[in-house]
Enzyme design. Sequence first.
Site, short mmCIF file in Angstrom:
data_model
loop_
_atom_site.label_atom_id
_atom_site.label_comp_id
_atom_site.label_asym_id
_atom_site.label_seq_id
_atom_site.Cartn_x
_atom_site.Cartn_y
_atom_site.Cartn_z
N PRO A 172 45.65 12.74 0.81
CA PRO A 172 46.00 13.59 -0.34
C PRO A 172 46.03 15.06 0.09
O PRO A 172 45.00 15.68 0.30
CB PRO A 172 44.87 13.31 -1.35
CG PRO A 172 43.76 12.75 -0.56
CD PRO A 172 44.29 12.19 0.71
N ASP B 156 42.99 18.07 3.65
CA ASP B 156 42.75 16.73 3.11
C ASP B 156 41.76 16.87 1.95
O ASP B 156 40.59 17.19 2.16
CB ASP B 156 42.17 15.86 4.25
CG ASP B 156 41.95 14.41 3.83
OD1 ASP B 156 41.85 14.15 2.62
OD2 ASP B 156 41.85 13.57 4.74
N HIS B 157 42.26 16.62 0.76
CA HIS B 157 41.43 16.87 -0.43
C HIS B 157 40.30 15.85 -0.59
O HIS B 157 39.41 16.02 -1.42
CB HIS B 157 42.31 16.89 -1.68
CG HIS B 157 41.80 17.79 -2.77
ND1 HIS B 157 40.53 18.33 -2.75
CD2 HIS B 157 42.37 18.24 -3.91
CE1 HIS B 157 40.34 19.06 -3.83
NE2 HIS B 157 41.44 19.02 -4.55
N ARG B 158 40.29 14.80 0.23
CA ARG B 158 39.15 13.86 0.18
C ARG B 158 37.93 14.51 0.80
O ARG B 158 36.80 14.13 0.52
CB ARG B 158 39.48 12.59 0.98
CG ARG B 158 40.55 11.73 0.37
CD ARG B 158 40.93 10.61 1.31
NE ARG B 158 41.43 11.13 2.59
CZ ARG B 158 41.82 10.36 3.60
NH1 ARG B 158 41.74 9.05 3.50
NH2 ARG B 158 42.28 10.90 4.71
#
Length: 416
Positions: free
Chosen positions: A209, A387-389
Site C-alpha cells: 500500500p 509502505d503504509h503498513r
Amino acid sequence: MIKELILPDLGEGIDGAEVSEILVSIGDTIKTDETVLVLESDKASMEIPSETNGKILEILVSIGETIKTGQRLITIETSKESPKKEKKEKNSRPESVKPPTQTRQKEKALEPSETGSTENIFASPGVRRLARELGINLQIIKGTGEKGRITKDDLNGYIKIQMMISSGNISAPHPAVDFSRWGDVEVQKLSKIQRITGQRLQQAWQTIPHVTQFDQANITELEQHRKKLKKKLEKQRTKVTLLPFLITAVTRMLKEFPVFNSSLDSTQENLVIKNYYNIGIAVDTPSGLTVPVIKEADTKSIIELSEEINDLSERARGKKLKADEMKGGTFTVSSLGGIGGRFFTPIINPPEVAILGVSRSYWGNKKDQKAKENTHAYLLPFSLSYDHRVIDGAAAASFTTKLSEELSNKSLFEEK
Ligand code: CAO
C-alpha cells in the site's frame, strides 16, 4: 414428424422441479442427448436431454416455473435421418434424465444485484452455486461448452487466474487486439531487463500500500557549493552532481528515522531494522531500469560517492554490473533531476519500505519559515513513497520536512 418432450419420472421421490435453465431457443437444431433444460428440485439438479435430432418448434415452459412429472416441455420437429427417432416415437417420453449432478438444497437463481444478470448465461446449477458463493459474476467468464455454456473447468480456470493475479504472480490477461486495424504499427520486443523489472514493479505496486509525500527544498546554497566543487574536480574527471549530496542527506535521515531503513520479514509480523545504509540508485539504461547499490553510503565522502555513482551508472549502461552489486539495498533514490519534470510517484523497491524520487530543480518562491517571508530560491522538488503498513503519514511528513531542512543547509556538506 412432431415429437413432444415430456418430463419423465425423476425418481428419488421427486415429482416436480423448477426450471433453472432453458438451453435452446425456438428454431434451434438439436441432436439426440443434447441437454435442453436444467431443472432444480428440493433434492437435486438435473439436465433433461433431447430424445431426438430435430428442430425446436415450441418451448412450453419458462425459467422459474415449477413443472410436474408428465408435463409437456418442448415440441420438436424431428429430422428424418435421426436413427433413434423411429424407435422412440412410440414412447414420447424421454427414457432417461441425466443423473443428478449433485444432491443439494434448492436455491434461487442468482440475484442480478449480487453478481449481474444471469438470464442469458448457460451454466449448470453447481457452477452457478459456486459462482454465487464466491461472488463471481458469470457474465465475465467465457464458456467453452456447447453454445457457450460455462463449464466447471471454465469457472475453475477463472478462479485460478484471479488468484495468480492477486498474488502478483501473473499480469491480468489482456485481450488480443489487432491495432493494425486502425493504422500502421511496429512491434518491439521488450528486453529481459524490462520484463523482469516490469514484473517486480507490478508486484510491488499490487502488494504494497503506497503513499507518496511531496515536498521541496531550498538548495540555493547547496547548488553554489556543488558548482564550486564540480569545477574543482573537473581536472580529476570526477563529475559532481546533486545526487551524492542527496544520498548523504538521506543516510542521515535514515539514522534519525530507522523505520525507513527496514523490511518486513517473511512472516510479515516483524520489522527488521537495518543498521547499515546501502543506497540503491535507479539508473536509466538503453535496455531498461537497473538499481545498483552503493554499500555503506553513510561512510563515504561526496567525492567518493560521486566516483561510485559515475562508475556504477556507466557499468549499468554497459551491462557490466555484477549481480552482487544490485543486492543488499536498504533504501532507493530515483533521480530524474537530470531529465526534467516537477514531481512523480516512485514505486517502492521491495523488500525496502520507502523510496525517494527526485525531480529537476527550478527557480521559484519559497516561504522562509524563520524569516517568514518569500524568498527567490533554487528549489528541489522531491517525493517520498512509503509502505503504509510500516510507516505512518506523520513519520513520512517528518522525514520529508527534516530532509528539506537538511538540504537547505550547505554547511552540513562542507564538513565532508
Ligand atoms: N535538478 C537540476 N539539475 C539536476 C538535478 C536536479 N535535481 N539532478 C541532476 N541534475 C543535473 C546534473 O547536475 C547534471 O548537470 P551538470 O552536468 O551541469 O552538473 C545533469 O543534470 C545530468 O545529471 P545526470 O543525470 O547525468 O547525473 P545524476 O547524478 O543526477 O544522475 C543517474 C545519475 C544515474 C541517477 C541518472 O543518470 C539516471 O539514470 N537517472 C534516471 C533514473 C530513473 O530513470 N529513474 C526513474 C525510475 S522510475 O521509472
